[in-house]
Design a protein around this motif. Structure first.
Motif, PDB file in Angstrom:
ATOM      1  N   HIS A  49       0.510  -1.466  -0.392  1.00  0.00           N
ATOM      2  CA  HIS A  49       0.143   0.066  -0.161  1.00  0.00           C
ATOM      3  C   HIS A  49       0.624   1.899   0.269  1.00  0.00           C
ATOM      4  O   HIS A  49       0.343   2.287  -0.302  1.00  0.00           O
ATOM      5  CB  HIS A  49      -0.774  -0.112   1.194  1.00  0.00           C
ATOM      6  N   PHE A  50       1.526   1.545   0.763  1.00  0.00           N
ATOM      7  CA  PHE A  50       2.602   3.121   1.443  1.00  0.00           C
ATOM      8  C   PHE A  50       3.991   2.608  -0.240  1.00  0.00           C
ATOM      9  O   PHE A  50       4.501   3.773  -0.428  1.00  0.00           O
ATOM     10  CB  PHE A  50       3.849   2.459   2.752  1.00  0.00           C
ATOM     11  N   LYS A  51       4.648   1.579  -0.310  1.00  0.00           N
ATOM     12  CA  LYS A  51       5.494   1.546  -1.416  1.00  0.00           C
ATOM     13  C   LYS A  51       5.502   2.369  -2.492  1.00  0.00           C
ATOM     14  O   LYS A  51       5.660   2.757  -3.633  1.00  0.00           O
ATOM     15  CB  LYS A  51       5.915   0.026  -2.019  1.00  0.00           C
ATOM     16  N   VAL A  52       3.958   1.884  -2.883  1.00  0.00           N
ATOM     17  CA  VAL A  52       3.768   2.392  -4.549  1.00  0.00           C
ATOM     18  C   VAL A  52       3.465   4.332  -4.112  1.00  0.00           C
ATOM     19  O   VAL A  52       3.692   4.805  -5.644  1.00  0.00           O
ATOM     20  CB  VAL A  52       2.373   1.891  -5.152  1.00  0.00           C
ATOM     21  N   LYS A  53       3.039   4.625  -3.261  1.00  0.00           N
ATOM     22  CA  LYS A  53       3.632   5.816  -2.808  1.00  0.00           C
ATOM     23  C   LYS A  53       4.217   6.911  -3.350  1.00  0.00           C
ATOM     24  O   LYS A  53       4.863   8.064  -3.353  1.00  0.00           O
ATOM     25  CB  LYS A  53       2.840   6.436  -1.821  1.00  0.00           C
ATOM     26  N   LEU A  81     -11.242   1.144  -9.110  1.00  0.00           N
ATOM     27  CA  LEU A  81     -12.077   1.378  -7.692  1.00  0.00           C
ATOM     28  C   LEU A  81     -13.767   0.158  -8.006  1.00  0.00           C
ATOM     29  O   LEU A  81     -14.115  -0.346  -7.170  1.00  0.00           O
ATOM     30  CB  LEU A  81     -11.710   2.063  -6.820  1.00  0.00           C
ATOM     31  N   CYS A  82     -13.819   1.404  -8.697  1.00  0.00           N
ATOM     32  CA  CYS A  82     -15.417   1.605  -9.132  1.00  0.00           C
ATOM     33  C   CYS A  82     -15.790   0.609 -10.017  1.00  0.00           C
ATOM     34  O   CYS A  82     -17.478  -0.182  -9.468  1.00  0.00           O
ATOM     35  CB  CYS A  82     -16.149   2.672  -9.839  1.00  0.00           C
ATOM     36  N   GLN A  91      -7.083  -9.042  -6.292  1.00  0.00           N
ATOM     37  CA  GLN A  91      -6.422  -9.637  -5.369  1.00  0.00           C
ATOM     38  C   GLN A  91      -5.867  -8.868  -3.936  1.00  0.00           C
ATOM     39  O   GLN A  91      -5.976  -7.355  -4.514  1.00  0.00           O
ATOM     40  CB  GLN A  91      -5.057 -10.494  -5.367  1.00  0.00           C
ATOM     41  N   GLN A  92      -5.586  -9.292  -3.656  1.00  0.00           N
ATOM     42  CA  GLN A  92      -5.241  -7.801  -1.959  1.00  0.00           C
ATOM     43  C   GLN A  92      -4.699  -7.245  -2.155  1.00  0.00           C
ATOM     44  O   GLN A  92      -4.514  -5.621  -1.800  1.00  0.00           O
ATOM     45  CB  GLN A  92      -5.645  -9.071  -0.460  1.00  0.00           C
ATOM     46  N   ILE A  93      -3.337  -7.546  -2.616  1.00  0.00           N
ATOM     47  CA  ILE A  93      -1.967  -7.198  -3.075  1.00  0.00           C
ATOM     48  C   ILE A  93      -2.179  -5.810  -4.370  1.00  0.00           C
ATOM     49  O   ILE A  93      -2.327  -4.403  -3.987  1.00  0.00           O
ATOM     50  CB  ILE A  93      -0.964  -7.574  -3.783  1.00  0.00           C
ATOM     51  N   GLU A  94      -3.297  -6.136  -5.572  1.00  0.00           N
ATOM     52  CA  GLU A  94      -3.635  -5.150  -6.023  1.00  0.00           C
ATOM     53  C   GLU A  94      -4.103  -4.368  -5.566  1.00  0.00           C
ATOM     54  O   GLU A  94      -4.238  -2.969  -6.347  1.00  0.00           O
ATOM     55  CB  GLU A  94      -4.536  -6.171  -7.560  1.00  0.00           C
ATOM     56  N   LEU A  98      -3.842  -0.002  -5.068  1.00  0.00           N
ATOM     57  CA  LEU A  98      -4.334   0.165  -6.372  1.00  0.00           C
ATOM     58  C   LEU A  98      -4.774   2.135  -5.073  1.00  0.00           C
ATOM     59  O   LEU A  98      -5.015   3.221  -5.825  1.00  0.00           O
ATOM     60  CB  LEU A  98      -5.646  -0.010  -6.785  1.00  0.00           C
ATOM     61  N   VAL A  99      -5.057   1.197  -3.940  1.00  0.00           N
ATOM     62  CA  VAL A  99      -6.080   2.045  -2.924  1.00  0.00           C
ATOM     63  C   VAL A  99      -5.153   3.149  -2.822  1.00  0.00           C
ATOM     64  O   VAL A  99      -4.951   4.213  -1.944  1.00  0.00           O
ATOM     65  CB  VAL A  99      -6.405   1.796  -1.777  1.00  0.00           C
ATOM     66  N   GLY A 100      -3.365   2.636  -2.647  1.00  0.00           N
ATOM     67  CA  GLY A 100      -2.410   3.371  -1.857  1.00  0.00           C
ATOM     68  C   GLY A 100      -2.238   4.740  -3.375  1.00  0.00           C
ATOM     69  O   GLY A 100      -1.833   5.863  -2.970  1.00  0.00           O
ATOM     70  N   LEU A 101      -2.559   3.947  -4.519  1.00  0.00           N
ATOM     71  CA  LEU A 101      -2.365   5.138  -5.555  1.00  0.00           C
ATOM     72  C   LEU A 101      -3.525   6.726  -5.978  1.00  0.00           C
ATOM     73  O   LEU A 101      -2.925   7.139  -5.568  1.00  0.00           O
ATOM     74  CB  LEU A 101      -2.503   4.362  -7.081  1.00  0.00           C
ATOM     75  N   ILE A 102      -4.543   5.859  -5.304  1.00  0.00           N
ATOM     76  CA  ILE A 102      -5.732   6.583  -4.958  1.00  0.00           C
ATOM     77  C   ILE A 102      -5.444   8.096  -4.284  1.00  0.00           C
ATOM     78  O   ILE A 102      -5.912   9.191  -4.010  1.00  0.00           O
ATOM     79  CB  ILE A 102      -6.750   6.080  -4.967  1.00  0.00           C
ATOM     80  N   GLU A 103      -4.949   6.921  -3.006  1.00  0.00           N
ATOM     81  CA  GLU A 103      -4.719   7.968  -1.940  1.00  0.00           C
ATOM     82  C   GLU A 103      -3.351   9.094  -2.408  1.00  0.00           C
ATOM     83  O   GLU A 103      -3.915  10.649  -2.432  1.00  0.00           O
ATOM     84  CB  GLU A 103      -4.190   7.625  -0.418  1.00  0.00           C
ATOM     85  N   VAL A 104      -1.868   8.693  -2.799  1.00  0.00           N
ATOM     86  CA  VAL A 104      -0.409   9.377  -2.943  1.00  0.00           C
ATOM     87  C   VAL A 104      -1.496  10.577  -3.636  1.00  0.00           C
ATOM     88  O   VAL A 104      -1.073  11.995  -3.797  1.00  0.00           O
ATOM     89  CB  VAL A 104       0.451   8.801  -3.717  1.00  0.00           C
TER      90      VAL A 104
END
Length: 113
Positions: A49-53, A81-82, A91-94, A98-104
């Motif tokens: 989650h944080f690595k992609v940021k 995401l929608c 999968q959970q990692i994917e 994805l959520v990490g990218l949206i957040e950053v």
């Protein structure tokens, strides 16, 4: 004082503030990434989650943030995401990535205004 000079100075302060924000967020995300990787196991979801940021914060801290490109990418990820509501083919990692990218992207777009 000259109004153009005041505006230029204000823009410089805002730019530095944005870059400082991104640098602090980078350091925090880097620490969380390293700690999660060290723990392993279920913490690896946090790691992903944080690595992609990291590259996004790094780029923004170096003054290389392009808000228009980021808005397009943000929308692309939101659309992905929608689509989960239609078909849960992820999968959970994917999902964490994805959520990490949206957040950053969201954080940087909001802060950049």
């Amino acid at each position: 004082m000259d109004i153009k000079k005041l505006i230029k100075e204000e823009l410089l302060v805002e730019s530095k503030s944005f870059e400082t924000f991104a640098e602090k967020r980078f350091k925090g995300a880097e620490k969380i990434t390293n700690n999660a990787k060290e723990k392993g196991g279920p913490a690896m979801l946090t790691y992903h989650h944080f690595k992609v940021k990291l590259p996004y914060y790094k780029k923004a801290s170096e003054g290389k943030f392009n808000v228009e490109e980021s808005k397009k990418e943000f929308k692309k990820h939101l659309d992905s995401l929608c689509k989960l509501s239609e078909n849960v083919d992820m999968q959970q990692i994917e999902f964490q990535k994805l959520v990490g990218l949206i957040e950053v992207l969201g954080e940087l777009i909001i802060k950049h205004k």
